[in-house]
Design a protein around this motif. Structure first.
Motif, PDB file in Angstrom:
ATOM      1  N   ASP A 292     -40.216   6.784 -10.436  1.00 12.77           N
ATOM      2  CA  ASP A 292     -40.943   7.929  -9.913  1.00 12.77           C
ATOM      3  C   ASP A 292     -42.261   8.075 -10.648  1.00 12.77           C
ATOM      4  OD1 ASP A 292     -38.983   8.549  -8.172  1.00 12.77           O
ATOM      5  OD2 ASP A 292     -38.102  10.156  -9.380  1.00 12.77           O
ATOM      6  N   TYR A 293     -43.271   8.478  -9.923  1.00 12.10           N
ATOM      7  CA  TYR A 293     -44.551   8.694 -10.602  1.00 12.10           C
ATOM      8  C   TYR A 293     -45.259   9.899 -10.030  1.00 12.10           C
ATOM      9  CZ  TYR A 293     -46.190   5.865  -6.606  1.00 12.10           C
ATOM     10  OH  TYR A 293     -46.424   5.338  -5.347  1.00 12.10           O
ATOM     11  N   LEU A 294     -46.002  10.518 -10.918  1.00  9.59           N
ATOM     12  CA  LEU A 294     -46.747  11.705 -10.549  1.00  9.59           C
ATOM     13  C   LEU A 294     -48.216  11.364 -10.708  1.00  9.59           C
ATOM     14  CD1 LEU A 294     -46.088  14.589  -9.774  1.00  9.59           C
ATOM     15  CD2 LEU A 294     -46.125  15.188 -12.197  1.00  9.59           C
ATOM     16  N   GLY A 295     -48.986  11.538  -9.644  1.00  8.66           N
ATOM     17  CA  GLY A 295     -50.413  11.255  -9.722  1.00  8.66           C
ATOM     18  C   GLY A 295     -51.193  12.546  -9.583  1.00  8.66           C
TER      19      GLY A 295
ATOM     20  N   VAL B 188     -51.737   9.638  -5.809  1.00  9.13           N
ATOM     21  CA  VAL B 188     -50.505   9.600  -5.028  1.00  9.13           C
ATOM     22  C   VAL B 188     -49.320   9.782  -5.972  1.00  9.13           C
ATOM     23  CG1 VAL B 188     -49.066   8.149  -3.539  1.00  9.13           C
ATOM     24  CG2 VAL B 188     -51.550   8.081  -3.304  1.00  9.13           C
ATOM     25  N   SER B 189     -48.317  10.514  -5.517  1.00  6.90           N
ATOM     26  CA  SER B 189     -47.095  10.697  -6.295  1.00  6.90           C
ATOM     27  C   SER B 189     -45.909  10.260  -5.461  1.00  6.90           C
ATOM     28  CB  SER B 189     -46.888  12.177  -6.645  1.00  6.90           C
ATOM     29  OG  SER B 189     -48.030  12.694  -7.272  1.00  6.90           O
ATOM     30  N   THR B 190     -44.897   9.762  -6.145  1.00  6.42           N
ATOM     31  CA  THR B 190     -43.649   9.460  -5.451  1.00  6.42           C
ATOM     32  C   THR B 190     -42.506   9.972  -6.291  1.00  6.42           C
ATOM     33  OG1 THR B 190     -44.625   7.477  -4.492  1.00  6.42           O
ATOM     34  CG2 THR B 190     -42.235   7.660  -4.418  1.00  6.42           C
ATOM     35  N   ILE B 191     -41.725  10.864  -5.702  1.00  9.96           N
ATOM     36  CA  ILE B 191     -40.580  11.402  -6.417  1.00  9.96           C
ATOM     37  C   ILE B 191     -39.386  11.271  -5.496  1.00  9.96           C
ATOM     38  CG2 ILE B 191     -39.579  13.454  -7.466  1.00  9.96           C
ATOM     39  CD1 ILE B 191     -42.528  14.306  -8.044  1.00  9.96           C
ATOM     40  N   GLY B 192     -38.500  10.364  -5.853  1.00  5.55           N
ATOM     41  CA  GLY B 192     -37.389  10.079  -4.951  1.00  5.55           C
ATOM     42  C   GLY B 192     -37.941   9.558  -3.648  1.00  5.55           C
TER      43      GLY B 192
ATOM     44  N   PHE C 156     -46.375  12.063  -2.022  1.00  7.23           N
ATOM     45  CA  PHE C 156     -47.429  13.066  -1.919  1.00  7.23           C
ATOM     46  C   PHE C 156     -48.765  12.363  -2.051  1.00  7.23           C
ATOM     47  CE2 PHE C 156     -43.682  14.618  -3.986  1.00  7.23           C
ATOM     48  CZ  PHE C 156     -43.438  15.887  -3.472  1.00  7.23           C
ATOM     49  N   GLU C 157     -49.756  12.869  -1.342  1.00  2.00           N
ATOM     50  CA  GLU C 157     -51.085  12.296  -1.533  1.00  2.00           C
ATOM     51  C   GLU C 157     -52.088  13.428  -1.661  1.00  2.00           C
ATOM     52  OE1 GLU C 157     -52.085   9.127   1.087  1.00  2.00           O
ATOM     53  OE2 GLU C 157     -54.115   8.940   0.265  1.00  2.00           O
ATOM     54  N   ASN C 158     -52.786  13.441  -2.772  1.00  2.60           N
ATOM     55  CA  ASN C 158     -53.772  14.500  -2.988  1.00  2.60           C
ATOM     56  C   ASN C 158     -55.004  14.264  -2.136  1.00  2.60           C
ATOM     57  OD1 ASN C 158     -52.071  15.562  -4.859  1.00  2.60           O
ATOM     58  ND2 ASN C 158     -53.430  15.273  -6.623  1.00  2.60           N
TER      59      ASN C 158
ATOM     60  N   TYR D 187     -50.901  -0.772  -7.243  1.00  4.05           N
ATOM     61  CA  TYR D 187     -50.413   0.256  -8.157  1.00  4.05           C
ATOM     62  C   TYR D 187     -49.973   1.482  -7.358  1.00  4.05           C
ATOM     63  CZ  TYR D 187     -52.532  -2.877 -11.557  1.00  4.05           C
ATOM     64  OH  TYR D 187     -52.846  -3.980 -12.303  1.00  4.05           O
ATOM     65  N   GLY D 188     -49.683   2.566  -8.061  1.00  8.40           N
ATOM     66  CA  GLY D 188     -49.083   3.746  -7.411  1.00  8.40           C
ATOM     67  C   GLY D 188     -49.793   4.212  -6.161  1.00  8.40           C
ATOM     68  N   GLY D 189     -51.138   4.230  -6.232  1.00  6.76           N
ATOM     69  CA  GLY D 189     -51.885   4.756  -5.101  1.00  6.76           C
ATOM     70  C   GLY D 189     -52.024   3.740  -3.967  1.00  6.76           C
ATOM     71  N   ASP D 190     -51.630   2.491  -4.227  1.00  4.58           N
ATOM     72  CA  ASP D 190     -51.837   1.432  -3.228  1.00  4.58           C
ATOM     73  C   ASP D 190     -50.594   1.154  -2.395  1.00  4.58           C
ATOM     74  OD1 ASP D 190     -54.359   0.956  -4.521  1.00  4.58           O
ATOM     75  OD2 ASP D 190     -53.291  -0.221  -6.027  1.00  4.58           O
ATOM     76  N   ILE D 191     -49.447   1.645  -2.874  1.00  3.80           N
ATOM     77  CA  ILE D 191     -48.177   1.175  -2.314  1.00  3.80           C
ATOM     78  C   ILE D 191     -48.024   1.532  -0.837  1.00  3.80           C
ATOM     79  CG2 ILE D 191     -45.661   1.345  -2.506  1.00  3.80           C
ATOM     80  CD1 ILE D 191     -46.095   1.762  -5.555  1.00  3.80           C
ATOM     81  N   SER D 192     -48.255   2.799  -0.511  1.00  7.98           N
ATOM     82  CA  SER D 192     -48.104   3.197   0.897  1.00  7.98           C
ATOM     83  C   SER D 192     -49.046   2.423   1.790  1.00  7.98           C
ATOM     84  CB  SER D 192     -48.431   4.687   1.066  1.00  7.98           C
ATOM     85  OG  SER D 192     -47.265   5.458   0.949  1.00  7.98           O
ATOM     86  N   ARG D 193     -50.297   2.368   1.338  1.00  7.08           N
ATOM     87  CA  ARG D 193     -51.313   1.709   2.148  1.00  7.08           C
ATOM     88  C   ARG D 193     -50.932   0.251   2.386  1.00  7.08           C
ATOM     89  NH1 ARG D 193     -55.786   0.533  -0.578  1.00  7.08           N
ATOM     90  NH2 ARG D 193     -55.317   2.292  -1.909  1.00  7.08           N
TER      91      ARG D 193
END
Lengths: 426, 601
Positions: A305-308, A314-318, A322-324, B558-564
């Motif tokens: 899980d990561y919080l951005g 971008v964050s992913t929790i479970g 989320f995308e700011n 990385y984290g911000g690239d995964i969805s895309r």
């Protein structure tokens, strides 16, 4: 946990135990609490990865599409205030979970004035639980971070890993890339950081530049490895739409990229060279000396899980992603309008599984076939028997000890392999 | 019932883009038939598809009541015609319903081949043809030169041509005057037994089959029991009328009139184009001449991209067949493509149109295989089989003889191109039958030729070698024995049945090389080497190779690239849906299509 800011923080962090390549290492700590929808993909007990996006740059590089804007005091003050608020809101929302790593990326995080950076660290400490000797990385550009006192200050506030955006040691290439610094400045920044006591420095490079050949790349790596950074990232130049670099490299333009065949050699031989110099090729574009794998980035690839935080983060929790908002005014409305953590996309099992394959296959460790079977309900190797046999024959994949891994040649064409394995039914 | 002397039945002949639909629109407008101009441009082209392609697939007829300046009231029936060699028969039936035609020629471009074919059809049907020079207001218009060209090429009197701009409406009134003054009225006896020509029909989900007809002799009224000449089937007329342009009911129609009728017909076969309608209790002795049941001449496989869409495709084909008597289908299986259908068509354009309609109206996603004609095969066991799918051709050792369909080709061409037409016909295994000068500058060349050669790329080549001045018509005459072999395509050693074709042994090496090269060009480089081979039996006659690509890697994820990144791969996967996988090679749909395309040389 206030000791993070104490003057007595060890200047050489005790990394090896914290960063180990060991995937099996269990840290004590409590369970991550930020997973309201259950079904955590992987190792949750180690806490959240925390990313802070710093959307400011001194100038825009020719190849870059990252969200960033020119640094100015007013906008920065606005951003800073909102960021502190967002930290507080997320902390409250997730009930102050434990963090595994912190990463300041951008943009150019080294543009943040030290006072404000310290305030951010304090806010994080207040809103979350920071682990002892956790990895705290800051991306720095050689043009905005050169003197020893600056790096000492970073260490003093708990930042213990540097990622220096060197990109190239050739001034001609730096110029072509639109970087606002010279190779000499990169050397100076590295030396200052070492003098200040940074024991974990990563250097970022871009390869496959216009006019670059295999020999030039290997020569450069020879210089890089002689500097003995702990970590090296080597990214293939990607021509993104609507960037000056793409226009320059267009057909009939003044620049020409090396042919794919040459780039293929740069990738494979470059990686082999780095390995021979003690840098493990642990992900498509990342190399580390023993014990210095980036815990933060590895977290992404293992599905943590990561919080951005910050604009466009971008964050992913479970299952929640989320995308700011990208732009400051929208970000302002989002933070002050109480929208933080409200809207999200829900990832399906299929999404999570595809991302697992996509991310695992980027790493040297590869895809855990047993884990995959457990989550997918079918066997990857059986489902794609013919394809995997052919990939194996062509020396593009290997299977050892229950893991499917890409070889260097496989990594070079990983997009299509991943697409076929993770996205095609047959 | 209208006075026969005041009826004018006419059609407009024009090359694509020369302004047929615009002129039709303008005529409808000036006669008050269309008031709401905002509605649709080009009223006559009903389907979206037709509007986009600029061609008309189904004929449509408009009945225009018109009062001439002298106070005389006329009925003008504008009969629209499809315009391609695949639909020659349909065109000829539409023209047979007319006494005259307007030949619209773009004054900036001149006469084109496609126009010519229809002009000759019109002249064959004894139509009065009136030339109309269109786009006269464009700076590049050369009316004098084009008028001379029309006289030279077609032999029509063009000393005083109608010069119009359909777009601006300039002189369109004179065109209407010319229809009234220059075109002859129909001849016919309203008291004779009913004889009406079916020149178009289509299926309507509410009305059943709608029949467009032209009354040659006799009278028809609602409630009559009619008989279809070729089938003897009887129907009661439930609706009778004309399109003005919306359907309007008319109680009684007599000789010379054009209209539509509905009679609870369930399928198009109940009212075949070219057939004759008569009355059940007072039948005519002989039908209107020239009836030919339409028969599919070209066969091609249609396969759903997703195997799960087989049923959907089947439903779509059933619906299409309701509206297209020339189209037929039955299930078949391909090793390469799975479950699909073998479909029969009139020609290549017909394939393209059906394919587009399936994709547009039914949202079916398709792979179409190379078209084939029907072959007759005598086996050594004394059996005779018909083969419409090259992959079904028996092993050469079991074949005693193969016969292929021959057509008679009639090519009209200005004499300066005779040499190149003869060369092309010879190259295509043609047998010259006749060559005659109809005017000092116009030649009719008659050839007999294997239909497979005509179907493949003959029309395109004819066009390019005569700068578009040749016109072509063909009809099937018989089957003839030939030294034919099956050419197989192997991809990485595996034969792909959908690429097999039957070729003449003499041409096999050339065709094999050309096919392999086309496939090499249309199959993108992939992560494995792709070897394309053309083979006859076990003998490899051509080989092409695509090296694997070297690099396709994402530098950062990385984290911000995964969805895309995931979404990008999903999108790519969607894009690859049109690919078929043979072994580990992904073959795009374009590859199956490229086989159909003419050589570029």
């Amino acid at each position: 946990m206030g000791r993070i800011y104490g003057e007595d923080v060890p200047t050489r962090p005790a990394f090896p135990d914290a960063m180990g390549k060991g995937a099996g290492r269990k840290s004590p700590g409590r369970k991550g609490s930020g997973d309201p929808e259950g079904a955590p993909p992987a190792d949750h007990d180690k806490g959240l990865l925390l990313y802070i996006h710093v959307p400011f740059c001194r100038s825009r590089c020719h190849y870059c599409t990252f969200h960033s804007q020119a640094f100015n005091q007013v906008t920065f003050a606005w951003y800073h205030k909102l960021l502190l608020e967002e930290i507080k809101l997320w902390g409250a929302r997730l009930k102050g979970p434990k963090l595994r790593t912190i990463y300041f990326g951008g943009g150019t995080p080294s543009l943040i004035p030290l006072t404000q950076l310290a305030q951010i660290m304090q806010a994080l400490d207040k809103a979350f639980v920071l682990g002892p000797a956790m990895e705290v990385t800051l991306e720095a550009n050689p043009d905005s971070a050169t003197d020893v006192s600056y790096f000492r200050a970073l260490l003093s506030m708990g930042i213990n890993r540097l990622s220096l955006g060197v990109q190239s040691l050739s001034d001609a290439h730096l110029h072509a890339l639109g970087r606002p610094h010279s190779a000499a400045m990169a050397h100076a920044a590295f030396t200052s950081a070492r003098q200040a006591g940074f024991g974990n420095i990563g250097l970022d490079f871009i390869w496959g530049l216009p006019g670059q050949r295999l020999k030039g790349w290997i020569d450069q790596l020879t210089v890089v490895t002689s500097m003995r950074p702990e970590h090296i990232s080597a990214y293939n130049l990607t021509l993104e739409p609507d960037t000056p670099m793409t226009a320059l490299c267009a057909e009939g333009g003044p620049l020409t990229l090396p042919p794919d065949k040459e780039q293929g050699r740069m990738f494979v031989y470059g990686a082999e060279y780095l390995e021979s110099m003690g840098y493990m090729h642990y992900e498509v574009s990342n190399f580390a000396r023993m014990g210095f794998v980036s815990a933060h980035n590895s977290g992404y690839w293992s599905g943590a899980d990561y919080l951005g935080l910050g604009p466009s983060a971008v964050s992913t929790i479970g299952r929640r992603r989320f995308e700011n908002p990208r732009y400051m005014d929208e970000y302002d409305a989002y933070v002050r309008g109480g929208l933080v953590g409200r809207e999200h996309e829900t990832l399906t099992d299929a999404d999570l599984l595809r991302e697992l394959v996509m991310l695992s296959l980027r790493t040297a460790k590869g895809l855990d076939l047993k884990e995959f079977r457990k989550r997918a309900g079918f066997d990857m190797v059986k489902r794609h028997e013919r394809l995997i046999a052919a990939l194996h024959r062509e020396n593009l994949v290997r299977i050892n000890h229950g893991f499917l891994r890409l070889t260097k040649n496989g990594m070079l064409v990983s997009n299509v392999i991943i697409r076929r394995l993770a996205f095609d039914e047959e | 019932m209208s006075k026969i002397a005041n009826i004018r039945n006419f059609s407009i002949i024009a090359h694509i883009d020369h302004g047929k639909s615009t002129l039709a629109d303008r005529i409808l407008e000036m006669t008050g038939m269309i008031t709401d101009r905002a509605k649709k441009d080009q009223y006559l082209d009903k389907m979206d598809l037709e509007r986009e392609r600029g061609i008309t697939i189904k004929a449509q007829t408009v009945r225009i009541p018109y009062t001439a300046p002298d106070g005389q009231k006329y009925i003008l029936n504008l009969i629209d015609t499809p315009g391609h060699v695949d639909f020659t028969y349909e065109v000829s039936r539409s023209l047979a319903a007319c006494e005259g035609a307007l030949l619209v020629v773009d004054a900036t471009q001149g006469v084109e081949a496609q126009t010519l074919a229809n002009v000759y059809l019109a002249l064959d049907n004894d139509l009065e043809v009136v030339p109309v020079l269109n786009k006269i207001d464009l700076p590049s218009a050369e009316p004098e030169r084009i008028a001379r060209e029309i006289e030279d090429i077609i032999g029509l009197d063009c000393s005083n041509p109608l010069m119009v701009s359909a777009k601006s409406g300039l002189n369109v009134q004179r065109v209407i005057d010319a229809v009234v003054e220059l075109l002859p009225p129909p001849k016919g006896d309203p008291d004779a037994p009913l004889k009406a020509l079916i020149f178009d029909s289509w299926y309507d989900s509410y009305q059943g089959v709608v029949v467009l007809f032209r009354i040659i002799d006799g009278t028809i009224k609602k409630g009559d029991t009619i008989k279809i000449f070729s089938t003897g089937k009887r129907f009661e007329v439930t609706r009778l009328g004309a399109f003005m342009p919306e359907a309007m009911d008319i109680k009684t129609m007599g000789a010379g009139e054009v209209g539509f009728l509905c009679a609870s017909m369930k399928e198009l076969g109940d009212a075949p184009v070219g057939d004759t309608i008569t009355l059940a209790d007072n039948p005519v002795d002989a039908p209107y001449p020239g009836f030919k049941p339409v028969k599919a001449m070209v066969f091609s496989g249609l396969y759903p991209i997703e195997p799960s869409e087989y049923e959907t495709l089947k439903n779509a084909l059933e619906k299409l067949q309701l509206n297209d008597a020339a189209f037929s289908f039955e299930p078949e299986t391909s090793q390469a493509l799975g479950f699909g259908f073998r479909c029969g068509f009139l020609g290549l354009l017909h394939i393209e149109i059906i394919q587009e309609r399936l994709e547009r109206e039914f949202e079916a996603k398709l792979i179409t295989t190379a078209p084939s004609v029907i072959y007759q095969v005598d086996t050594v066991g004394g059996e005779t089989m018909t083969i419409d799918n090259p992959s079904k051709l028996p092993d050469p050792t079991k074949i005693a003889a193969i016969r292929e369909p021959f057509v008679r080709l009639e090519i009209h061409v200005p004499n300066e191109f005779v040499g190149s037409v003869l060369a092309l016909c010879e190259e295509k295994r043609g047998l010259q039958k006749n060559m005659a000068y109809i005017t000092p500058t116009r030649v009719v060349i008659t050839y007999e030729m294997p239909f497979a050669e005509v179907m493949y790329d003959f029309f395109d080549k004819l066009k390019s070698s005569t700068r578009g001045y040749a016109s072509l018509d063909y009809e099937l005459i018989d089957y003839r024995q030939a030294d034919l072999v099956r050419l197989d395509i192997l991809i990485n050693g595996d034969p792909v049945d959908a690429f097999s074709c039957i070729v003449h042994r003499e041409n096999s090496a050339r065709t094999g090389r050309s096919l392999a090269l086309k496939l090499k060009r249309s199959i993108p480089r992939q992560m494995f080497e792709v070897v394309i081979q053309a083979a006859i039996g076990n003998k490899i006659i051509a080989r092409e190779r695509n090296a694997p690509f070297r690099k396709d890697v994402t530098a950062k994820c990385y984290g911000g690239d995964i969805s895309r990144k995931r979404k990008l791969l999903e999108k790519q996967k969607e894009g690859k849906k049109r690919m078929r996988r043979m072994g580990n090679v992904e073959i795009p749909q374009e590859a199956f299509l490229s086989v159909l395309k003419a050589d570029e040389d």
